[in-house]
Design a protein around this motif. Structure first.
Motif, PDB file in Angstrom:
ATOM      1  N   LEU A  93      -8.861   4.396  -2.881  1.00 18.10           N
ATOM      2  CA  LEU A  93      -9.142   2.774  -2.691  1.00 18.10           C
ATOM      3  C   LEU A  93      -7.365   2.995  -1.541  1.00 18.10           C
ATOM      4  O   LEU A  93      -8.418   2.221  -0.977  1.00 18.10           O
ATOM      5  CB  LEU A  93      -8.337   1.694  -3.484  1.00 18.10           C
ATOM      6  N   LEU A  94      -7.333   3.500  -1.203  1.00 14.07           N
ATOM      7  CA  LEU A  94      -6.033   3.225  -0.186  1.00 14.07           C
ATOM      8  C   LEU A  94      -5.938   4.944   0.790  1.00 14.07           C
ATOM      9  O   LEU A  94      -5.107   3.998   1.379  1.00 14.07           O
ATOM     10  CB  LEU A  94      -4.784   3.718  -0.973  1.00 14.07           C
ATOM     11  N   GLN A  95      -7.030   5.360   0.646  1.00 18.07           N
ATOM     12  CA  GLN A  95      -7.211   6.419   1.480  1.00 18.07           C
ATOM     13  C   GLN A  95      -8.189   5.776   2.881  1.00 18.07           C
ATOM     14  O   GLN A  95      -9.009   5.834   3.413  1.00 18.07           O
ATOM     15  CB  GLN A  95      -7.517   7.340   1.037  1.00 18.07           C
ATOM     16  N   ARG A  96      -7.077   4.880   3.484  1.00 21.25           N
ATOM     17  CA  ARG A  96      -7.663   4.051   4.642  1.00 21.25           C
ATOM     18  C   ARG A  96      -6.849   3.856   5.571  1.00 21.25           C
ATOM     19  O   ARG A  96      -5.857   4.040   5.445  1.00 21.25           O
ATOM     20  CB  ARG A  96      -8.155   2.373   4.875  1.00 21.25           C
TER      21      ARG A  96
ATOM     22  N   GLU B 133      -2.050  -0.738   4.173  1.00 20.06           N
ATOM     23  CA  GLU B 133      -1.166  -1.706   3.599  1.00 20.06           C
ATOM     24  C   GLU B 133      -1.809  -2.735   3.451  1.00 20.06           C
ATOM     25  O   GLU B 133      -1.217  -3.670   2.687  1.00 20.06           O
ATOM     26  CB  GLU B 133      -0.415  -2.340   4.676  1.00 20.06           C
ATOM     27  N   GLN B 134      -3.124  -3.364   4.427  1.00 17.44           N
ATOM     28  CA  GLN B 134      -3.292  -4.084   4.470  1.00 17.44           C
ATOM     29  C   GLN B 134      -4.751  -4.101   3.322  1.00 17.44           C
ATOM     30  O   GLN B 134      -4.861  -5.402   2.186  1.00 17.44           O
ATOM     31  CB  GLN B 134      -4.855  -4.827   5.912  1.00 17.44           C
ATOM     32  N   ALA B 135      -5.576  -2.955   2.937  1.00 21.41           N
ATOM     33  CA  ALA B 135      -6.072  -3.143   1.516  1.00 21.41           C
ATOM     34  C   ALA B 135      -5.116  -3.149   0.113  1.00 21.41           C
ATOM     35  O   ALA B 135      -5.320  -3.901  -0.344  1.00 21.41           O
ATOM     36  CB  ALA B 135      -6.871  -1.936   1.475  1.00 21.41           C
ATOM     37  N   MET B 136      -4.300  -2.633   0.275  1.00 20.15           N
ATOM     38  CA  MET B 136      -3.292  -2.809  -0.506  1.00 20.15           C
ATOM     39  C   MET B 136      -3.021  -3.839  -0.912  1.00 20.15           C
ATOM     40  O   MET B 136      -3.086  -4.997  -2.429  1.00 20.15           O
ATOM     41  CB  MET B 136      -2.153  -1.653  -0.954  1.00 20.15           C
ATOM     42  N   LYS B 137      -2.480  -4.384  -0.253  1.00 20.85           N
ATOM     43  CA  LYS B 137      -2.141  -6.118  -0.854  1.00 20.85           C
ATOM     44  C   LYS B 137      -3.319  -7.306  -0.808  1.00 20.85           C
ATOM     45  O   LYS B 137      -3.459  -8.207  -1.759  1.00 20.85           O
ATOM     46  CB  LYS B 137      -1.508  -6.986   1.202  1.00 20.85           C
TER      47      LYS B 137
ATOM     48  N   VAL C  35       7.391  -3.711  -3.303  1.00 17.14           N
ATOM     49  CA  VAL C  35       7.923  -1.905  -4.800  1.00 17.14           C
ATOM     50  C   VAL C  35       6.794  -1.595  -4.452  1.00 17.14           C
ATOM     51  O   VAL C  35       7.260  -0.048  -4.421  1.00 17.14           O
ATOM     52  CB  VAL C  35       8.710  -2.073  -5.970  1.00 17.14           C
ATOM     53  N   ILE C  36       5.494  -1.476  -4.840  1.00 16.24           N
ATOM     54  CA  ILE C  36       4.359  -0.874  -4.813  1.00 16.24           C
ATOM     55  C   ILE C  36       4.483  -0.525  -4.198  1.00 16.24           C
ATOM     56  O   ILE C  36       3.967   1.436  -3.753  1.00 16.24           O
ATOM     57  CB  ILE C  36       3.471  -1.367  -5.328  1.00 16.24           C
ATOM     58  N   ALA C  37       4.392  -1.380  -2.146  1.00 21.11           N
ATOM     59  CA  ALA C  37       3.946   0.110  -1.175  1.00 21.11           C
ATOM     60  C   ALA C  37       5.221   1.492  -1.118  1.00 21.11           C
ATOM     61  O   ALA C  37       4.508   2.377  -0.579  1.00 21.11           O
ATOM     62  CB  ALA C  37       4.014  -0.947   0.113  1.00 21.11           C
ATOM     63  N   LYS C  38       6.089   0.728  -1.683  1.00 18.69           N
ATOM     64  CA  LYS C  38       7.425   1.700  -1.554  1.00 18.69           C
ATOM     65  C   LYS C  38       6.488   3.219  -2.633  1.00 18.69           C
ATOM     66  O   LYS C  38       6.942   4.064  -2.068  1.00 18.69           O
ATOM     67  CB  LYS C  38       8.418   1.128  -1.915  1.00 18.69           C
ATOM     68  N   ARG C  39       6.312   3.123  -3.272  1.00 14.71           N
ATOM     69  CA  ARG C  39       6.549   4.067  -4.490  1.00 14.71           C
ATOM     70  C   ARG C  39       5.432   4.671  -4.082  1.00 14.71           C
ATOM     71  O   ARG C  39       4.910   6.469  -4.259  1.00 14.71           O
ATOM     72  CB  ARG C  39       6.043   3.067  -5.773  1.00 14.71           C
ATOM     73  N   LEU C  40       4.335   4.154  -3.249  1.00 16.12           N
ATOM     74  CA  LEU C  40       3.045   4.866  -3.025  1.00 16.12           C
ATOM     75  C   LEU C  40       2.904   5.214  -1.530  1.00 16.12           C
ATOM     76  O   LEU C  40       1.859   5.288  -0.713  1.00 16.12           O
ATOM     77  CB  LEU C  40       1.460   3.537  -3.444  1.00 16.12           C
ATOM     78  N   LYS C  41       3.822   5.025  -0.794  1.00 16.92           N
ATOM     79  CA  LYS C  41       4.066   5.040   0.213  1.00 16.92           C
ATOM     80  C   LYS C  41       3.177   6.501   1.014  1.00 16.92           C
ATOM     81  O   LYS C  41       2.978   6.618   1.647  1.00 16.92           O
ATOM     82  CB  LYS C  41       5.428   5.075   0.724  1.00 16.92           C
ATOM     83  N   ASN C  42       3.050   8.069  -0.247  1.00 15.42           N
ATOM     84  CA  ASN C  42       2.912   8.888   0.864  1.00 15.42           C
ATOM     85  C   ASN C  42       1.828   9.514  -0.290  1.00 15.42           C
ATOM     86  O   ASN C  42       1.246  10.859  -0.481  1.00 15.42           O
ATOM     87  CB  ASN C  42       4.025  10.208   0.569  1.00 15.42           C
ATOM     88  N   ASP C  43       1.781   8.788  -0.762  1.00 13.32           N
ATOM     89  CA  ASP C  43       0.502   9.010  -2.379  1.00 13.32           C
ATOM     90  C   ASP C  43      -0.617   9.333  -1.619  1.00 13.32           C
ATOM     91  O   ASP C  43      -1.031   8.430  -0.703  1.00 13.32           O
ATOM     92  CB  ASP C  43       0.166   7.785  -3.162  1.00 13.32           C
TER      93      ASP C  43
ATOM     94  N   LEU D  51      -1.146  -0.954 -21.686  1.00  6.73           N
ATOM     95  CA  LEU D  51      -0.226  -1.462 -19.960  1.00  6.73           C
ATOM     96  C   LEU D  51      -1.185  -1.719 -19.482  1.00  6.73           C
ATOM     97  O   LEU D  51      -2.097  -0.474 -18.876  1.00  6.73           O
ATOM     98  CB  LEU D  51       0.241  -0.850 -20.190  1.00  6.73           C
ATOM     99  N   CYS D  52      -0.976  -2.692 -18.229  1.00  9.31           N
ATOM    100  CA  CYS D  52      -1.800  -2.975 -17.092  1.00  9.31           C
ATOM    101  C   CYS D  52      -1.264  -3.478 -16.204  1.00  9.31           C
ATOM    102  O   CYS D  52      -0.173  -3.547 -16.472  1.00  9.31           O
ATOM    103  CB  CYS D  52      -2.923  -4.015 -17.489  1.00  9.31           C
ATOM    104  N   GLY D  53      -1.610  -3.418 -14.925  1.00 12.50           N
ATOM    105  CA  GLY D  53      -0.787  -3.637 -13.953  1.00 12.50           C
ATOM    106  C   GLY D  53      -1.559  -2.856 -13.072  1.00 12.50           C
ATOM    107  O   GLY D  53      -2.224  -2.069 -12.928  1.00 12.50           O
ATOM    108  N   PHE D  54      -0.871  -2.992 -11.197  1.00 14.95           N
ATOM    109  CA  PHE D  54      -1.580  -2.579 -10.452  1.00 14.95           C
ATOM    110  C   PHE D  54      -1.105  -1.118 -10.085  1.00 14.95           C
ATOM    111  O   PHE D  54       0.191  -0.452 -10.813  1.00 14.95           O
ATOM    112  CB  PHE D  54      -0.858  -3.212  -9.658  1.00 14.95           C
TER     113      PHE D  54
END
Length: 184
Positions: free
Chosen positions: A119-122, A126-130, A106-114, A6-9
């Motif tokens: 890589l997202l601790q910035r 949202e821009q980094a994720m995109k 959908v990813i952004a909603k799932r990771l909102k409070n992660d 399985l692969c994916g973001f």
């Protein structure tokens, strides 16, 4: 039968859907990052800190080669594993690559409070994720022989995969899947 990788973001459900798939099909589940951590007796973060990314990517490649030789596994790859052609090539020789596709919103909603994904601790999360999403998705698509919409609940995604790929339940083996791309 062939293993399924399985692969994916990040946040697409590789581990969650993978565990459900393994349970429903009687296959063994392997989380690639956890597998590497166990082999090295340290976390991925510690491997990066002590040895650097190149060392980790070499470990990851050797694990891709090792696991792709085994049958009847459901493997959750790390988010970056199949962004490397050498990993994709070696896995596709013997296994099926299934891309769990989830739209960025959908990813952004799932990771909102992660707070666990470095890589997202910035401040510009949202821009980094995109940017990362836009860079990685074409690589996942290039690697995959099967694509599944993973926007819904994990159990529903697993059921869709089982039904569409003709996977057997319980301790039965999975049906062979060729490497022409299927969209589920």
């Amino acid at each position: 039968m062939k293993s399924i990788f399985l692969c994916g973001f990040m946040g697409c459900g590789k581990t969650t859907v993978g565990r459900i798939l393994a349970k429903k099909t009687g296959r063994e589940f392997v989380d690639m990052d956890k597998y590497i951590e166990k082999k090295e007796n340290m976390t991925v973060s510690e491997i990066f800190a002590l040895h650097g990314e190149d060392y980790f990517r070499d470990l990851e490649h050797s694990v891709c080669a090792e696991l792709s030789q085994k049958e009847d596994l459901i493997v959750a790859t790390g988010g970056g594993a199949l962004t490397y052609k050498r990993n994709s090539d070696i896995i596709r020789q013997n296994a099926t690559v299934l891309y769990l596709s989830v739209p960025l919103d959908v990813i952004a909603k799932r990771l909102k409070n992660d707070t666990t994904r470095p890589l997202l601790q910035r401040p510009d999360k949202e821009q980094a994720m995109k940017e990362l999403y836009d860079k990685r998705v074409p690589l996942y698509l290039d690697s995959a022989s099967v694509i599944a919409d993973a926007s819904s609940k994990p159990n529903a995604v697993a059921e869709l995969i089982i039904f569409t790929m003709g996977l057997k339940r319980g301790k039965s083996k999975a049906k062979e899947v060729n490497h022409s791309t299927k969209v589920l």
